[in-house]
Write a protein that holds these residues in place. Structure first.
Motif: not given
Length: 336
Positions: A288, A48, A292-294, A279, A282-283
């Protein structure tokens, strides 16, 4: 460690094929866009914290330094280290422990900037309230369903999976066991990738598994129990993940390295102030969903690398027997 050096050579050979024609190799000064920007290739593992550099790219920090970044995903940190050591990419993400292992085995690398870590005061906050650990530490040890493992010392004599021997998870878990009065030399280590480790927990093949998010939650859904967050116990507040380059590039293209270092610092400062945006970035990179990242640990992006952060890792690795020689962290931070 002969196996590490051999592994780096093999990984470099494979990556030469994988990255051929993708901008890797040669001097960054020789790779220019039509508008005069210098193209730099940056390897990253699917974690991430890649959100910070992507956010910096989107904000134009690298272009202002005359750079255009091409991100290249690699399977794991050793592959990235092999890529940067073999001149297949210009920069690479590396956790501090694999970086130190590579240096100890003669690989010529330098630290350019921080990639991730812990904000000041994180360890103190978690010490007061251990339930906060997973908000900050993306690593953990999950015990098998019905296991009698409740704390670090209980891992003594048990079979524990890690993704690579002598790397980040094994070292941090071993340190936690020793600190809890156990003997890490009596742990039966087994190497498994994360999906295999989750299934092995369910089947009883292993007693516990060293995992990272989102595999921790997958293991918990299968009945596993999180018993330890080893990263927070091992590392100090500050940088943990690093952006590194080869010593050859620092000598050949110091202006490029300095420009990248400046842009990374600006990117981290911006990301630290805009965590939600990091975030989202990153996703996007990891392809993704944002939820999911959070759901993972809260990222932290130190602006710079204090050599003391890396030196503390070196000293702990020596105490645990994972490092047999002295390494001076201050000499490894570019521009220090």
């Amino acid at each position: 460690m002969k196996t590490l050096r051999t592994g780096l050579v093999a990984a470099t050979a494979s990556l030469a094929v994988l990255l051929a024609g993708c901008g890797g190799g040669g001097s960054a000064a020789d790779r220019k866009t039509e508008d005069g920007l210098k193209v730099v290739t940056v390897a990253y593992t699917p974690i991430y914290s890649v959100g910070a550099i992507k956010l910096g790219m989107d904000q134009g920090f690298f272009e202002k330094q005359g750079l255009r970044v091409e991100l290249k995903q690699v399977a794991n940190p050793p592959s990235g280290i092999a890529a940067v050591a073999g001149d297949q990419v210009d920069f690479n993400y590396a956790p501090s422990i694999p970086f130190v292992n590579a240096i100890a085995n003669g690989v010529k690398l330098e630290i350019v900037g921080a990639a991730d870590g812990y904000d000041e005061g994180t360890k103190a906050a978690v010490a007061k309230d251990p339930s906060l650990a997973l908000q900050h530490d993306d690593s953990g040890v999950v015990a098998a369903p019905g296991s009698d493992i409740h704390r670090a010392a209980d891992l003594q004599g048990k079979t524990v999976s890690v993704p690579a021997r002598g790397a980040q998870l094994e070292v941090t878990i071993a340190a936690a066991v020793a600190a809890d009065g156990g003997d890490p030399s009596k742990i039966h280590w087994i190497t498994l990738d994360f999906p295999s480790a989750v299934s092995s927990l369910k089947s009883g093949r292993v007693d516990a598994a060293g995992l990272v998010v989102p595999f921790i939650s997958q293991a918990e859904k299968g009945g596993g129990k999180l018993v330890l967050s080893p990263g927070l116990q091992f590392f100090d507040d500050g940088a943990v993940g690093l952006w590194i380059t080869s010593a050859a590039l620092t000598q050949k293209d110091p202006k490029v390295v300095t420009a990248f270092q400046t842009a990374i610092q600006q990117s981290n400062e911006y990301a630290e102030a805009h965590i939600t945006d990091a975030q989202k970035a990153a996703a996007t990179v990891l392809k993704t969903d944002l939820a999911t990242v959070e759901a993972g640990s809260k990222p932290a992006f130190p602006a710079t690398v204090d050599p003391a952060d890396v030196q503390s890792v070196i000293e702990r690795m020596k105490q645990l027997g994972y490092l047999k020689k002295d390494v001076d962290a201050a000499s490894l931070v570019y521009g220090n």
